[in-house]
Design a protein around this motif. Structure first.
Motif, PDB file in Angstrom:
ATOM      1  N   GLY A   1      43.274  36.134  36.397  1.00 44.92           N
ATOM      2  CA  GLY A   1      44.743  36.078  36.376  1.00 44.92           C
ATOM      3  C   GLY A   1      45.371  35.270  35.256  1.00 44.92           C
ATOM      4  N   HIS A   2      44.639  34.286  34.703  1.00 42.19           N
ATOM      5  CA  HIS A   2      45.225  33.495  33.611  1.00 42.19           C
ATOM      6  C   HIS A   2      45.068  34.161  32.252  1.00 42.19           C
ATOM      7  N   LEU A   3      44.236  35.199  32.183  1.00 45.24           N
ATOM      8  CA  LEU A   3      44.084  35.923  30.906  1.00 45.24           C
ATOM      9  C   LEU A   3      45.061  37.100  30.947  1.00 45.24           C
ATOM     10  N   ALA A   4      46.309  36.812  30.638  1.00 44.09           N
ATOM     11  CA  ALA A   4      47.379  37.761  30.957  1.00 44.09           C
ATOM     12  C   ALA A   4      48.302  38.056  29.787  1.00 44.09           C
ATOM     13  N   ALA A   5      47.828  37.865  28.567  1.00 45.58           N
ATOM     14  CA  ALA A   5      48.722  38.033  27.411  1.00 45.58           C
ATOM     15  C   ALA A   5      48.543  39.374  26.720  1.00 45.58           C
TER      16      ALA A   5
ATOM     17  N   LEU B   1      48.810  41.647  35.176  1.00 41.89           N
ATOM     18  CA  LEU B   1      49.243  42.628  36.173  1.00 41.89           C
ATOM     19  C   LEU B   1      50.261  43.583  35.524  1.00 41.89           C
ATOM     20  N   GLY B   2      50.478  44.727  36.164  1.00 44.74           N
ATOM     21  CA  GLY B   2      51.333  45.762  35.586  1.00 44.74           C
ATOM     22  C   GLY B   2      52.686  45.291  35.082  1.00 44.74           C
ATOM     23  N   PRO B   3      53.501  44.640  35.929  1.00 43.60           N
ATOM     24  CA  PRO B   3      54.851  44.275  35.480  1.00 43.60           C
ATOM     25  C   PRO B   3      54.846  43.323  34.280  1.00 43.60           C
ATOM     26  N   ALA B   4      53.934  42.343  34.276  1.00 44.23           N
ATOM     27  CA  ALA B   4      53.881  41.393  33.163  1.00 44.23           C
ATOM     28  C   ALA B   4      53.438  42.093  31.884  1.00 44.23           C
ATOM     29  N   LEU B   5      52.586  43.067  32.028  1.00 42.99           N
ATOM     30  CA  LEU B   5      52.158  43.854  30.867  1.00 42.99           C
ATOM     31  C   LEU B   5      53.359  44.587  30.276  1.00 42.99           C
ATOM     32  N   GLU B   6      54.096  45.286  31.116  1.00 42.57           N
ATOM     33  CA  GLU B   6      55.257  46.039  30.624  1.00 42.57           C
ATOM     34  C   GLU B   6      56.327  45.097  30.070  1.00 42.57           C
TER      35      GLU B   6
ATOM     36  N   THR C   1      55.678  51.039  25.724  1.00 44.15           N
ATOM     37  CA  THR C   1      55.257  51.010  27.119  1.00 44.15           C
ATOM     38  C   THR C   1      53.864  51.599  27.229  1.00 44.15           C
ATOM     39  N   LEU C   2      53.078  51.115  28.201  1.00 47.88           N
ATOM     40  CA  LEU C   2      51.777  51.740  28.466  1.00 47.88           C
ATOM     41  C   LEU C   2      51.978  52.951  29.374  1.00 47.88           C
ATOM     42  N   ARG C   3      53.001  52.901  30.197  1.00 46.99           N
ATOM     43  CA  ARG C   3      53.294  53.971  31.174  1.00 46.99           C
ATOM     44  C   ARG C   3      52.073  54.330  32.008  1.00 46.99           C
ATOM     45  N   HIS C   4      51.365  53.320  32.466  1.00 47.19           N
ATOM     46  CA  HIS C   4      50.276  53.560  33.415  1.00 47.19           C
ATOM     47  C   HIS C   4      50.716  52.942  34.737  1.00 47.19           C
ATOM     48  N   PHE C   5      51.124  53.785  35.661  1.00 46.77           N
ATOM     49  CA  PHE C   5      51.704  53.307  36.913  1.00 46.77           C
ATOM     50  C   PHE C   5      50.923  53.792  38.114  1.00 46.77           C
ATOM     51  N   PRO C   6      49.791  53.160  38.415  1.00 48.78           N
ATOM     52  CA  PRO C   6      49.145  53.472  39.699  1.00 48.78           C
ATOM     53  C   PRO C   6      50.036  52.940  40.832  1.00 48.78           C
ATOM     54  N   GLN C   7      49.793  53.411  42.045  1.00 49.57           N
ATOM     55  CA  GLN C   7      50.620  52.963  43.168  1.00 49.57           C
ATOM     56  C   GLN C   7      50.523  51.438  43.325  1.00 49.57           C
ATOM     57  N   SER C   8      49.397  50.880  42.913  1.00 50.11           N
ATOM     58  CA  SER C   8      49.156  49.442  43.024  1.00 50.11           C
ATOM     59  C   SER C   8      49.776  48.643  41.886  1.00 50.11           C
TER      60      SER C   8
ATOM     61  N   SER D   1      45.498  44.810  38.005  1.00 48.37           N
ATOM     62  CA  SER D   1      45.416  44.296  36.638  1.00 48.37           C
ATOM     63  C   SER D   1      44.839  45.336  35.694  1.00 48.37           C
ATOM     64  N   LEU D   2      45.098  45.128  34.419  1.00 44.40           N
ATOM     65  CA  LEU D   2      44.536  46.008  33.399  1.00 44.40           C
ATOM     66  C   LEU D   2      43.013  46.079  33.530  1.00 44.40           C
ATOM     67  N   GLY D   3      42.363  44.919  33.673  1.00 46.16           N
ATOM     68  CA  GLY D   3      40.908  44.913  33.779  1.00 46.16           C
ATOM     69  C   GLY D   3      40.418  45.689  34.985  1.00 46.16           C
ATOM     70  N   GLY D   4      41.154  45.573  36.087  1.00 42.65           N
ATOM     71  CA  GLY D   4      40.806  46.348  37.275  1.00 42.65           C
ATOM     72  C   GLY D   4      40.964  47.836  37.036  1.00 42.65           C
ATOM     73  N   TRP D   5      42.057  48.200  36.359  1.00 42.37           N
ATOM     74  CA  TRP D   5      42.256  49.629  36.056  1.00 42.37           C
ATOM     75  C   TRP D   5      41.086  50.158  35.228  1.00 42.37           C
TER      76      TRP D   5
END
Lengths: 515, 515
Positions: free
Chosen positions: B148-152, B170-175, B184-191, B196-200
């Motif tokens: 979670g702290h690697l979020a830039a 996480l998605g919102p912070a990325l956008e 925009t990345l425009r990658h919007f899973p329901q979650s 997180s990007l790494g999880g995706w």
């Protein structure tokens, strides 16, 4: 019935001769005055001094196998410039001992069983490798498994638009079998006539589409692969997220992990609507920008080939950079999409040509290029291509670096020459530039001269952040640069996977990994 | 500042309550009369009886680590129905011993070094796994590495439309970080909000687009992965044919081969043109055909979600099958593309709705679904989803087989219930159907009841030729069916690759492969 050339591209009947030879010679003489363009004929097959085969098939497999001089000579080299020239010189130090032509998948399994302890196996499709991928450049016995008899479209699913196709089929026979169903694969690499589905899959070939579905990878629904550890068959799936993709490990494995025997491919209806145009750019940089903007606009042209001034002059009879654009659809008209693309071209200094003459000229050259390359190779010319891909932000420096490296190397080894560049594919994040080199060489030295140029441009590509290959594959010729480009950790993973599937290391030794 | 729920989806503040709870309860009571909908509250954190940690970090890493009850409880389970219900019961038998929160990539390397001989490591992004992917369901010590702290967003290349992004964002912070660049990345899973990007990347998440760029895989330019054998970094390339794709081995590896720390992703301009429509079909089969024809027409809708009558009734307030269509572009108007898609719908019996009310209703439900699922789980309901993909020719039998299996299993374990189906993605060769199950369970038994239903539908999916997951991943929960679907030869290759990268087998044991 046409006769395949054992030493050069395609068929004997289609080789450059007569008027075409004269026109070609005149153009080259104008471009490179003073070049010695004497035509050197290939050696007669019976005169070739091949090493004696060191292995023979067991009686049960003898019916599939040949060790004739013609078969061994024709299967020894691929079809790169350096392959053709070595053939012209009768330099065939490394040729397979046996050519095996399986008629069934069980034959493939039996052949791997025979070779399992210590005979190297080279999977062979159309033999069009330009990277030493099918050349037994190692010690010890080698059996080339030519899949040419596994050439059927076995099943067509018209609802899902997919077809089960055997790996040994060449492009035209594949399309001939799909045509009665109103379907097409529309994967047209330049080698189309003489390369096979299995070869496309094993090397991640680049096809017809300049955008979107560029590599054969994108058209794969499932694969069937024979390995020394068993047969792998993936499920037919339109998409999946179940672990790392099994297919993506075999795509690009270049015969080192198994022999692809068949695949389900995504096919489509034949296009009904088409639009074509040619756009000239006084500034090459503007042409690059236009190609980028189109690639980023979500218009998905089937063709978006930017020819630099040298390429446009030599192969399209134009005097400035030309962007060759094409759209096609089986479902709807494409005129408005073309209009938008042309608007983007105009926004960036493009002049839309009243006819697409340049584009037509370029298309006819395209089909004759491999034959003309052979004709020029016979005349001591150095004529070869190389290709890469990089992100847009790096393209200008990659292009200038590569052209400078090529020009310097040409000057060093051959005096004068020409370097050309075109885009074969454009992605939202970068182009796939394809370079051509034309220089006058010295008969007997042109392979060594080319190898020096190739080393120089490969260094420039890898240094500029490009890939050593976008669609020609790695084979044996690209290893030094591939090894630098590939993450070491991934190399370790690939070695681990290969050890599991091919524990005795018989599959295509030296390709991708050290034996 | 919102508070993340330790036991359920999202934030405490957004949980279903008051009017929303009442309306939901009333709807369920109407659908399943007689169900006991008493609300069960989660246990208080201090009351949880967690096993004592069996390992502690070395002093040098203590600053990154926590073994608090809250951290261990919140990181023990993912967010599947069975995870949430077990949390509600305080059933936390397997929780990690230590939660580590690296602040740099070097911290990740140091953590792996510490764990290298015998401590299991579970990479953790947003914790939204619905397949047991982050649950330490094994013996021995476990350290969860929460990124979670690697979020830039560390770098933006506006020319190539790409961005270098740390895996823990996480998605919102990325956008939020891309927005100032107009990208925009425009990658919007329901979650999206809590994954997180790494999880995706590690799970091959499915995003916004119903066609074309469906999985995050398609948006990856390069990856950086920390493994016990070193750091792997691939080149930024728009396309390549240099051997099997290194990225494709790590995509979907679900933390078993390494920890993804950052990636270059393909981003895009924000859309300026949009079109939306809803189309009703009296016949579900006609709706399926329309969706197929649109997927095969090369129109590339951003949204093409066919809701079956049950899904349309429950989540969109409609009384027939509904196809929710959307097109978008940053470059050009999309009205004519929508017109052609609607024409295809009419050709197949579709009735275009005068407003896209159903589509709007469905979109609002979509965002609330995970919260409502939790609310219903508190009321002894069995509420869960599962998903797959298959070719079009197999869809009718897969759909009927799965619905029959689900209905029979629901009847067996819970009496009455509802099964719904929608398409999340449509490909030229097949759809990705997404099923929902709603049934009244017995408090204390709903996990076991769901597990029986899940086993039945998973059998039906795999038997009908589908994949056990199109975008939810394999984790631990899907292993029995994944193991049958995956070619054995590929499993051997994957084990070989894992042995090379993770020789002591510390990375996420039990996921994809046996420990």
């Amino acid at each position: 019935m046409a006769t395949r050339s054992w030493w050069g591209w395609g068929t004997v009947e289609n080789a450059v001769r007569g008027d075409e030879r004269d026109r070609l010679t005149a153009r080259v003489a104008a471009l490179l005055p003073g070049a010695d363009l004497t035509v050197h004929e290939p050696p007669a097959l019976p005169s070739l001094d091949l090493p004696a085969p060191v292995v023979a098939p067991p009686p049960s497999l003898a019916r599939l196998c040949s060790s004739s001089v013609e078969d061994r000579a024709a299967h020894g080299h691929g079809k790169a410039f350096r392959d053709v020239v070595r053939n012209l010189h009768g330099s065939l130090a490394s040729v397979p001992d046996v050519i095996a032509r399986p008629r069934t998948e069980q034959d493939v399994i039996d052949l791997l069983d025979w070779c399992s302890s210590d005979i190297a196996v080279i999977p062979y499709g159309g033999g069009s490798s330009v990277v030493g991928g099918i050349e037994p450049r190692f010690d010890g016995p080698a059996v080339t498994v030519d899949l040419g008899h596994l050439a059927a479209v076995s099943e067509v699913d018209s609802v899902s638009r997919a077809a089960r196709i055997q790996a040994g089929v060449l492009g035209p026979a594949l399309e001939d079998q799909l045509r009665p169903h109103g379907l097409t694969l529309r994967h047209f690499p330049q080698s189309f006539e003489f390369s096979s589905l299995g070869g496309w899959l094993a090397t991640r070939a680049g096809g017809h589409y300049a955008t979107l579905y560029t590599h054969i990878d994108d058209l794969v629904e499932s694969l069937r692969v024979v390995t020394p550890s068993g047969v792998a068959e993936s499920r037919r799936l339109p998409g999946s997220g179940a672990g790392p993709s099994p297919d993506r490990l075999f795509l690009g494995s270049e015969g080192t992990l198994g022999i692809i025997t068949e695949a389900w491919l995504r096919v489509q209806e034949r296009p009904r609507w088409r639009a074509r145009a040619s756009v000239e750019f006084a500034s090459y940089a503007d042409g690059v920008t236009a190609a980028r903007v189109i690639a980023q606009a979500g218009l998905y042209p089937a063709n978006c080939r930017l020819l630099d001034p040298a390429e446009a002059f030599i192969n399209a009879g134009a005097s400035a950079s030309v962007l060759v654009l094409g759209f096609e659809s089986a479902d709807h008209p494409v005129a408005s999409t073309m209009d938008r693309a042309l608007e983007l071209c105009r926004d960036h200094g493009g002049v839309v040509q009243s006819s697409d003459e340049a584009s037509s000229a370029w298309r006819s050259s395209f089909l004759r290029m491999p034959y003309q390359r052979d004709a020029l190779a016979q005349q001591s010319m150095i004529v070869e291509t190389f290709e890469t891909a990089c992100t847009w932000d790096r393209f200008a420096s990659l292009h200038s670096g590569v052209v400078a490296a090529a020009t310097a190397a040409i000057k060093e080894v051959a005096g004068a020459g020409v370097v050309t560049c075109r885009f074969t594919h454009v992605y939202p994040d970068g182009p796939a530039p394809y370079f051509g080199v034309y220089a006058a060489g010295r008969w007997g030295s042109t392979v060594a001269q080319w190898d020096e140029i190739k080393a120089a441009v490969s260094e420039a590509i890898v240094a500029a952040g490009g890939t050593i290959t976008h669609h020609h594959a790695v084979g044996r010729d690209h290893r030094p640069w591939y090894d630098r480009q590939r993450p070491d950790v991934f190399a370790a993973a690939l070695r681990g996977a290969k050890s599991a599937l091919d524990p005795t290391g018989i599959l295509n030794p030296g390709v991708l990994l050290d034996p």
